[in-house]
Design an enzyme around this catalytic site. Structure first.
Site, PDB file in Angstrom:
ATOM      1  N   TYR A 108      55.854  40.072  34.342  1.00 24.09           N
ATOM      2  CA  TYR A 108      55.613  39.743  32.937  1.00 24.09           C
ATOM      3  C   TYR A 108      56.617  40.424  31.997  1.00 24.09           C
ATOM      4  CZ  TYR A 108      51.249  39.082  35.471  1.00 24.09           C
ATOM      5  OH  TYR A 108      50.329  38.751  36.415  1.00 24.09           O
ATOM      6  N   LYS A 115      44.059  42.811  47.038  1.00 23.64           N
ATOM      7  CA  LYS A 115      44.377  44.128  46.478  1.00 23.64           C
ATOM      8  C   LYS A 115      44.096  45.304  47.432  1.00 23.64           C
ATOM      9  CE  LYS A 115      45.116  43.249  41.692  1.00 23.64           C
ATOM     10  NZ  LYS A 115      44.671  41.974  41.086  1.00 23.64           N
ATOM     11  N   TYR A 169      40.368  36.285  35.070  1.00 24.44           N
ATOM     12  CA  TYR A 169      41.731  36.286  35.607  1.00 24.44           C
ATOM     13  C   TYR A 169      41.644  36.027  37.106  1.00 24.44           C
ATOM     14  CZ  TYR A 169      46.261  37.543  37.341  1.00 24.44           C
ATOM     15  OH  TYR A 169      47.469  37.481  37.982  1.00 24.44           O
ATOM     16  N   ASP A 228      35.509  35.802  43.238  1.00 25.64           N
ATOM     17  CA  ASP A 228      36.843  36.397  43.383  1.00 25.64           C
ATOM     18  C   ASP A 228      36.656  37.915  43.282  1.00 25.64           C
ATOM     19  OD1 ASP A 228      39.335  37.475  43.029  1.00 25.64           O
ATOM     20  OD2 ASP A 228      39.987  36.040  41.497  1.00 25.64           O
TER      21      ASP A 228
HETATM   22  C1  LIG Z   1      45.092  40.569  41.125  1.00 23.90           C
HETATM   23  C2  LIG Z   1      44.094  39.502  41.128  1.00 23.90           C
HETATM   24  C3  LIG Z   1      44.394  38.210  41.624  1.00 23.90           C
HETATM   25  C4  LIG Z   1      45.776  37.822  42.116  1.00 23.90           C
HETATM   26  O1  LIG Z   1      46.180  38.561  43.232  1.00 23.90           O
HETATM   27  P1  LIG Z   1      47.751  38.638  43.605  1.00 23.90           P
HETATM   28  O2  LIG Z   1      47.775  39.367  44.904  1.00 23.90           O
HETATM   29  O3  LIG Z   1      48.409  39.380  42.491  1.00 23.90           O
HETATM   30  O4  LIG Z   1      48.238  37.231  43.711  1.00 23.90           O
HETATM   31  C5  LIG Z   1      43.387  37.260  41.616  1.00 23.90           C
HETATM   32  N1  LIG Z   1      42.155  37.564  41.173  1.00 23.90           N
HETATM   33  C6  LIG Z   1      41.824  38.772  40.702  1.00 23.90           C
HETATM   34  C7  LIG Z   1      40.428  39.048  40.249  1.00 23.90           C
HETATM   35  C8  LIG Z   1      42.790  39.781  40.650  1.00 23.90           C
HETATM   36  O5  LIG Z   1      42.468  40.983  40.144  1.00 23.90           O
END
Ligand SMILES: *Cc1c(COP(=O)(O)O)cnc(C)c1O
Length: 425
Positions: A24, A280, A152, A251
């Site tokens: 970014y 992550k 997000y 997610d």
């Molecule tokens: C970081 C994140 C993503 C994306 O993961 P990347 O490995 O950066 O592609 C998707 N959803 C959530 C909730 C996140 O925190």
């Protein structure tokens, strides 16, 4: 083009500034970048600054800290066997072992595992699973997703389509993104959920015949605004999905592995999703790896779709190095130490309530301070570094999601860093 000596910090930074894109940022007018020369435990070493406490855990992933002997060993041992083979038609012990553990530790019913190479890809796969499942169920008109504002879910196009519609990421591309259905943000932690739930149920009912799935970050909206919300909302999501035949996707890329105080955020609401995304902290921050788990029911729906197969397969699917280090990270989590650590960090983070700010939010090992104006990131970063803390504020938010191995003194340093950043920025 000059070749920078790898020991010459100024030359490395100059080359970086000229040629390397950072997240970014502008290529032509990049924000300042600092050079890391080492990392160990909860600390990263920054050239010209020295050792500082990493309040970001490398974007919430390095939960066990840096150079952990058990994780280093797992990686080394697998590298001595083999580092990668294709996953098409082949398999290997690290992938099988990781999948076994993921099935065992995730909420009930999630027993089919897709190993992806990043969080965004795992969300793409989850959405594709929902779409293919609906086709298999002979409901091909169900092509849209229901979500809530403030979310997000990653940076690729389908992921962006379910990110907060007013956030920069989404609004910039709105004409190109699939049109999804957005409910209101869940209420803040401690607030009553009745009115929100009513509105959300009504919205779902209105669009149900076009909806394939419901995708949300359970309990904590991360990069969309660092907002914790009441666990009751998770039960509303489950009920809405059941009532209208939607695939419920949680997610947990940010919340998984103990960050919010329970091993998975879903547990706080006592519900299981149909599809779960992990990423992550999955590898303890060592390598990029993510997983999408689904139920047998979703898998059967996908098998009933025209192709009969899930149409996805990244080159580095199931990378053995990443799988081996992920299993080693799960071993460390299995000791249960994380739970005490997260509680301890939570206690330390309560000091943030003394910071002069518009709002303070603390959940698990997450501490957030909201200012009443956009943060001057350069000034705030400088001020935090002067206190010995690495932070990465965004919008009006200064926050920390530190490694679980942070000592109490480290947490105090992070709180001091946040206070200084709030004052400076
Ligand atoms: C970081 C994140 C993503 C994306 O993961 P990347 O490995 O950066 O592609 C998707 N959803 C959530 C909730 C996140 O925190």
């Amino acid at each position: 083009m000059t070749t920078p000596a790898l020991s010459d910090a100024a030359a490395l930074l100059a080359f970086d500034r000229e040629h390397l894109w950072h997240p970014y940022t502008s290529m032509l007018d990049p924000a300042p970048t600092r050079l890391v020369t080492g990392a160990s435990g909860s600390r990263i070493e920054i050239d010209g600054t020295g050792e500082v406490v990493d309040g970001m855990a490398s974007w919430w992933s390095a939960i066990h800290g840096y150079r952990h002997p058990a994780l280093d060993r797992a990686l080394r041992e697998q590298a001595e066997r083999f580092s990668h083979v294709m996953f098409g038609g082949l398999t290997h012990a690290p992938a099988v072992e990781l999948a076994r553990r993921l099935v065992e530790i995730t909420p009930d019913g999630l027993d089919r595992v897709f190993l992806a190479d990043s969080g965004s890809v795992s969300v793409e796969v989850a959405m594709k699973m929902a779409l293919q499942h609906q086709r298999g169920r002979k409901r091909p008109r169900r092509t849209r997703f229901l979500t809530v504002r403030g979310g997000y879910h990653g940076d690729t196009f389908d992921c962006m389509s379910v990110c907060d519609p007013d956030g920069g990421m989404h609004s910039m591309w709105s004409s190109l993104l699939p049109g999804q259905v957005f409910g209101e943000r869940p209420p803040a932690l401690g607030e009553d959920v009745t009115a929100w739930a009513e509105g959300f149920r009504a919205l779902a009912a209105e669009h149900a015949d076009r909806l394939a799935g419901l995708v949300v970050e359970p309990l904590l909206q991360g990069a969309g605004g660092m907002r914790p919300y009441p666990a009751e909302c998770l039960r509303v999501f489950r009920e809405v999905a059941d009532e209208h035949g939607l695939v419920l996707i949680f997610d947990e890329i940010a919340t998984g592995f103990g960050r919010t105080g329970t091993f998975f955020a879903a547990e706080a609401g006592g519900v299981s999703p149909d599809v779960l995304c992990l990423g992550k902290a999955l590898t303890g921050g060592y390598l990029t790896l993510a997983a999408t788990l689904c139920t047998g029911e979703v898998a059967r729906g996908i098998s009933g779709s025209d192709s009969g197969v899930l149409m996805h397969g990244p080159t580095f699917m199931g990378n053995p190095l990443a799988c081996a280090v992920a299993s080693a990270s799960l071993d460390l989590l299995a000791t249960g130490e994380w739970e005490r650590d997260v509680r301890r960090i939570n206690t330390g983070l309560q000091a943030l309530h003394d910071v002069d700010a518009a709002e303070v939010r603390v959940l698990g090992a997450v501490g957030v301070v909201r200012l009443d104006h956009p943060v001057d990131v350069a000034k705030a970063t400088e001020a935090a570094l002067a206190e010995g803390a690495w932070l990465r504020p965004f919008r009006d938010l200064i926050y920390t999601m530190p490694p679980y191995v942070c000592s109490d003194a480290d947490v105090a340093t992070l709180c001091a860093g946040i206070a200084a950043a709030a004052e400076a920025g």
